[in-house]
Design an enzyme around this catalytic site. Structure first.
Site, PDB file in Angstrom:
ATOM      1  N   ASP A 109       0.826  -1.214   0.000  1.00 51.57           N
ATOM      2  CA  ASP A 109       0.000   0.000   0.000  1.00 51.57           C
ATOM      3  C   ASP A 109       0.859   1.263   0.000  1.00 51.57           C
ATOM      4  O   ASP A 109       2.085   1.190   0.136  1.00 51.57           O
ATOM      5  CB  ASP A 109      -0.963  -0.004   1.210  1.00 51.57           C
ATOM      6  CG  ASP A 109      -0.304  -0.422   2.512  1.00 51.57           C
ATOM      7  OD1 ASP A 109       0.941  -0.416   2.578  1.00 51.57           O
ATOM      8  OD2 ASP A 109      -1.027  -0.762   3.464  1.00 51.57           O
ATOM      9  N   HIS A 128      -7.204  -4.831  10.274  1.00 53.18           N
ATOM     10  CA  HIS A 128      -6.968  -4.563   8.850  1.00 53.18           C
ATOM     11  C   HIS A 128      -5.691  -5.225   8.355  1.00 53.18           C
ATOM     12  O   HIS A 128      -4.750  -5.444   9.118  1.00 53.18           O
ATOM     13  CB  HIS A 128      -6.991  -3.056   8.536  1.00 53.18           C
ATOM     14  CG  HIS A 128      -5.798  -2.263   8.945  1.00 53.18           C
ATOM     15  ND1 HIS A 128      -5.900  -1.059   9.619  1.00 53.18           N
ATOM     16  CD2 HIS A 128      -4.475  -2.442   8.757  1.00 53.18           C
ATOM     17  CE1 HIS A 128      -4.707  -0.560   9.822  1.00 53.18           C
ATOM     18  NE2 HIS A 128      -3.823  -1.375   9.313  1.00 53.18           N
ATOM     19  N   ASN A 133      -7.407  -3.041  14.439  1.00 56.84           N
ATOM     20  CA  ASN A 133      -8.807  -3.332  14.083  1.00 56.84           C
ATOM     21  C   ASN A 133      -8.916  -4.509  13.111  1.00 56.84           C
ATOM     22  O   ASN A 133      -9.975  -4.737  12.531  1.00 56.84           O
ATOM     23  CB  ASN A 133      -9.466  -2.083  13.465  1.00 56.84           C
ATOM     24  CG  ASN A 133      -8.816  -1.655  12.151  1.00 56.84           C
ATOM     25  OD1 ASN A 133      -7.851  -2.263  11.701  1.00 56.84           O
ATOM     26  ND2 ASN A 133      -9.331  -0.599  11.547  1.00 56.84           N
ATOM     27  N   GLU A 183      -9.667  -1.932   5.409  1.00 61.25           N
ATOM     28  CA  GLU A 183     -10.287  -1.700   6.708  1.00 61.25           C
ATOM     29  C   GLU A 183     -11.496  -2.626   6.880  1.00 61.25           C
ATOM     30  O   GLU A 183     -11.981  -3.215   5.909  1.00 61.25           O
ATOM     31  CB  GLU A 183     -10.731  -0.230   6.811  1.00 61.25           C
ATOM     32  CG  GLU A 183      -9.591   0.786   6.667  1.00 61.25           C
ATOM     33  CD  GLU A 183      -8.671   0.860   7.890  1.00 61.25           C
ATOM     34  OE1 GLU A 183      -8.683  -0.043   8.747  1.00 61.25           O
ATOM     35  OE2 GLU A 183      -7.924   1.851   7.970  1.00 61.25           O
TER      36      GLU A 183
END
Ligand code: GLP
Length: 252
Positions: A71, A142, A140, A147
């Site tokens: 990314d 990801h 979380n 996400e």
């Protein structure tokens, strides 16, 4: 669905890094033209340091290797000190003999993000796919910047960052203020990542314990993007004791 992910628990972060680097080194020695998927963040820094040491001291050569990063922040130039291109250059690429033209990091300032993402996917296909993709995990759940809510067949695309990701990446390790963190990123999709032949996810520290437990033992669900790796035939998590603390089933 839960159960396919192999989990290796190491005593500490340094041994996580040594194990991960050892797996990469074995692949590169067996297949000098290996296609690597790479990750950024605090977690893989020690793994890259160990790979650099193996290059320096044990003749591990990256001369024929090619790499694809997960990314990149949307809006940052590759020479911005918080861009993932800069991270990779400073943490790994400049310390080994990888050829710069064989390193692919999405361009966060591309004129057309859609075309940039399409070209990245095409490039992965043109080299025969990724042999081994290194991953981290967000608090979380990801993976890359996929996400919660991202679909299992998502492809490389422009995404929005979750508020918790913006907060985590502006805790002083990277950005100093949430206002400085780009709100969007280009990210390999979960479907893109799942096409790699092997996946190696690293997690260290207590902050990752609940995400690791949800990914390994929770439901196969976009609520925890890393759980969408559960049915991959070659997925291994290497975690330290703290990150393993939420797992119910005993591991190694
Ligand atoms: C970042 C990256 C992810 C990384 C994760 C965890 O936002 N986009 O690829 O795995 O968050 O990072 P860290 O290792 O710093 O905890």
């Amino acid at each position: 669905m839960a159960g396919n992910i192999k989990v290796i628990v190491c005593p500490d972060a340094q041994s996580v890094a040594r194990s991960a680097a050892g797996i990469f080194a074995a692949l590169i020695r067996a297949k000098p033209s290996a296609v690597l998927g790479l990750a950024t963040g605090s977690t893989p820094e020690q793994t890259y340091a160990e790979l650099a040491r193996l290059h320096r001291e044990e003749k591990l050569s990256f001369a024929k290797v090619s790499s694809f990063n997960l990314d990149e922040y949307w809006g940052l130039d590759g020479d911005h000190d918080q861009s993932y291109r800069y991270f990779m250059n400073t943490n790994l690429f400049k310390h080994v003999d990888i050829r710069p033209w064989n390193t692919q990091v999405l361009n966060g300032r591309a004129a057309n993000p859609f075309l940039e993402c399409q070209a990245y996917e095409t490039k992965i296909l043109s080299v025969g796919g990724v042999d081994l993709w290194l991953l981290g995990i967000g608090g979380n759940g990801h993976i890359a910047f996929n996400e919660p809510g991202s679909s299992v067949d998502s492809r490389t695309r422009l995404v929005s960052l979750a508020p918790s990701t913006i907060a985590a990446n502006s805790d002083g390790r990277f950005f100093k203020d949430p206002a400085e963190v780009p709100r969007c990123a280009l990210s390999a999709g979960i479907g893109t990542i799942r096409e790699a032949r092997q996946l190696l996810l690293l997690a260290t520290g207590a902050k990752k314990a609940s995400a690791v437990a949800a990914a390994v033992e929770g439901p196969f669900s976009p609520d925890c993007p890393a759980s969408l790796l559960q049915d991959h035939p070659g997925c291994t998590f290497i975690v330290d004791k703290e990150a393993a603390a939420g797992l119910k089933a005993p591991r190694n």
